[in-house]
Design an enzyme around this catalytic site. Structure first.
Site: not given
Ligand code: NAP
Length: 497
Positions: A26, A94, A152, A176, A233, A251, A253, A285, A386
């Site tokens: 969306i 996106d 995302w 993915k 995750t 990488e 949170g 992050c 976070e």
């Molecule tokens: P997320 O919920 O952990 O999801 C990240 C990725 O993992 C998505 O592609 C998600 O797929 C997938 N995923 C979810 N459950 C999984 C499982 N059981 N096994 C394997 N893959 C799985 O995180 P988010 O909400 O997308 O992103 C926000 C987080 O990313 C924040 O905590 C942020 O701090 C962190 N982040 C860290 C950095 C860094 O460089 N340190 C950079 C950017 C973001 P789905 O979308 O299909 O659930």
């Protein structure tokens, strides 16, 4: 009007409709639907893996010299640049990010492919110091198949940071992307295909984390997972990887401290703190989410910070003036609002924001006001968890020792910002803080040549930098005899035999 990518996934080099559950992308500025995709099923993922195994072991790929393989990366970089406007537009639709930011992210992704092409061409193997009658060498080889799982918040940049070094290292990559932001990764697939990368070496598999993410983690042919996302995750995934004894890079949170000393250049500190927390609508992050201000200057600094926060321009992602765009999704906006409500229940004082903006322009979108909270200690939930949104907590501190102790008293260890005119002090404090990156008198500046990663709950391993390519390689050592004689241990034995 730029058309969104079609309902097709890139499965081992073929554009096919997914057979998994639906994914709805969306536009968070008004809730309109960009694209409904059929996501990847486990069967789709398995097909991509089979094709990747074949492509990665094909001598046509394996025997390429580094400079030959690098050409694909340069062509991908050129393709991203040539399509930058389209990529930026798709990513803004996106994710709701401003076009200004997504344009910069596209440029950064192109730079990442070009950089790792150059790294590949210029990284030498090592002739190790000889200690016996053998020539000793250490060389690096591809791991095989790499699963890249991305979040995302900055998809094209996170994708590039994994795909570029992994391909440069000679692997096949199965990407993915997050379910909230699948489109720009599919656009990347189109560019990779146009760059002539052999079929099968790259797949883009939007699909549920539990299904496709899990398939990549558990599948015996996947040799490494490179993950960016939430700490929970990442931890669950690392436990599964441990069963396979598979390397992972994580990488994760953050809850990063920004520290303003009384001797700082105040204008510079104000701008840096605002940018650190409220750019990308706080969905970063490394967002500087805990602000520590030295006590004598705290009230005055916070007054100006609150006034400046109220002047931030909240608006549509496509408006060039916009500083704070909507959040990625209505569910995420609700989660940010819930964090703020809990903080207020815990006794926090609201200095700015704490609600959705008023007005017709915002009514349909996932907007949330830049928010400043105070009046809680560093032990409060809002300082521990976070939020991943535009929410800043202000905390006063007394001296260097106090701020180092408070900044480090947190599960995370991703980044830190320090504002002071005293260079030795910035060095002392920066060295003492648990963080993968320290910015002094600036914040959120990035360079592909500078390694990035976290400590503690913020992750394992580093991306970027020359060594970034090594994370996708297996090291192999060679001993080649120079004596020309049978081994003395069995020399006599074999003589008489
Ligand atoms: P997320 O919920 O952990 O999801 C990240 C990725 O993992 C998505 O592609 C998600 O797929 C997938 N995923 C979810 N459950 C999984 C499982 N059981 N096994 C394997 N893959 C799985 O995180 P988010 O909400 O997308 O992103 C926000 C987080 O990313 C924040 O905590 C942020 O701090 C962190 N982040 C860290 C950095 C860094 O460089 N340190 C950079 C950017 C973001 P789905 O979308 O299909 O659930």
């Amino acid at each position: 009007m730029i058309e969104m990518p079609p309902d097709r996934l890139f499965i081992g080099g073929e554009w096919e409709q997914g057979t998994g559950s639906e994914i709805v992308s969306i536009f968070p500025a008004d809730g309109s639907v960009n694209r409904v995709l059929h996501g990847a099923s486990v069967a789709d993922g398995e097909r991509a893996i089979e094709r990747a195994v074949r492509a990665q072991s094909d001598p046509a790929w394996r025997r390429l010299k580094p400079h030959e393989r690098a050409r694909f990366l340069y062509r991908i970089a050129d393709g991203i640049e040539a399509n930058a406007e389209r990529i930026a537009h798709i990513q803004s639709r996106d994710t709701g990010k401003t076009l200004r930011e997504t344009t910069a992210l596209a440029a950064s992704a192109a730079g990442t492919f070009r950089y790792f092409g150059a790294v590949l061409e210029t990284t030498d193997e090592t002739l190790t110091a000889q200690r016996g009658d053998a020539l000793t060498m250490s060389v690096h080889e591809p791991l095989g198949l790499v699963g890249a799982i991305t979040p995302w918040n900055s998809p094209i940049a996170s994708d590039a940071q994994k795909v570029a070094p992994a391909l440069a290292a000679g692997n096949a990559v199965l990407l993915k992307p997050a379910s909230w932001s699948p489109l720009v990764s599919l656009e990347l697939a189109r560019i990779v295909e146009a760059a002539g990368l052999p079929k099968g070496l790259f797949s883009v598999l939007p699909g549920s984390g539990r299904e496709i993410g899990n398939l990549l983690v558990e599948h015996p042919r996947i040799a490494k997972i490179s993950f960016t996302g939430g700490t929970e995750t990442g931890r669950a995934l690392a436990l599964k990887a441990a069963q396979k004894l598979m390397p992972v890079s994580l990488e994760l949170g953050g809850k990063s401290p920004t520290i303003v000393f009384a001797d700082a250049d105040i204008e510079q500190a104000l701008a840096g703190v605002l940018f650190g927390i409220f750019s990308s609508t706080g969905q970063s992050c490394i967002a500087g989410a805990r602000l520590f201000v030295e006590r004598p200057s705290c009230d005055k600094f916070v007054d100006r910070l609150v006034a400046a926060t109220r002047r931030l321009r909240i608006g549509h992602p496509f408006e060039p003036e916009t500083q704070v765009a909507p959040l990625i999704h209505f569910d995420h906006r609700d989660s940010v609002a819930a964090h703020v409500r809990r903080a207020l229940d815990d006794g926090a004082e609201l200095l700015a924001g704490g609600c959705e903006p008023e007005g017709e322009a915002y009514r349909q979108g996932a907007y949330y006001m830049p928010t400043i909270l105070a009046g809680v200690s560093n032990a409060a939930r809002i300082c521990r968890e976070e939020v991943f949104g535009p929410v800043l907590v202000v905390l006063p501190f007394d001296d260097e020792a106090d701020v180092i102790a408070q900044a480090n008293d947190n599960d995370y260890g991703l980044a830190c910002g320090i504002w002071t005119r005293d260079f030795p002090k910035s060095w002392r404090v920066g060295r003492a803080i648990n963080a993968g990156t320290v910015w002094v008198n600036t914040y959120k500046q990035f360079s592909i040549s500078t390694p990035f990663g976290g400590e503690k709950a913020s992750g394992l391993g580093r991306e970027k930098g020359r060594e970034g390519i090594r994370a996708y390689m297996a090291q192999k050592s060679f001993y080649t005899d120079l004596s020309g004689a049978p081994h003395p241990w069995a020399a006599e034995t074999v003589q008489g035999a």
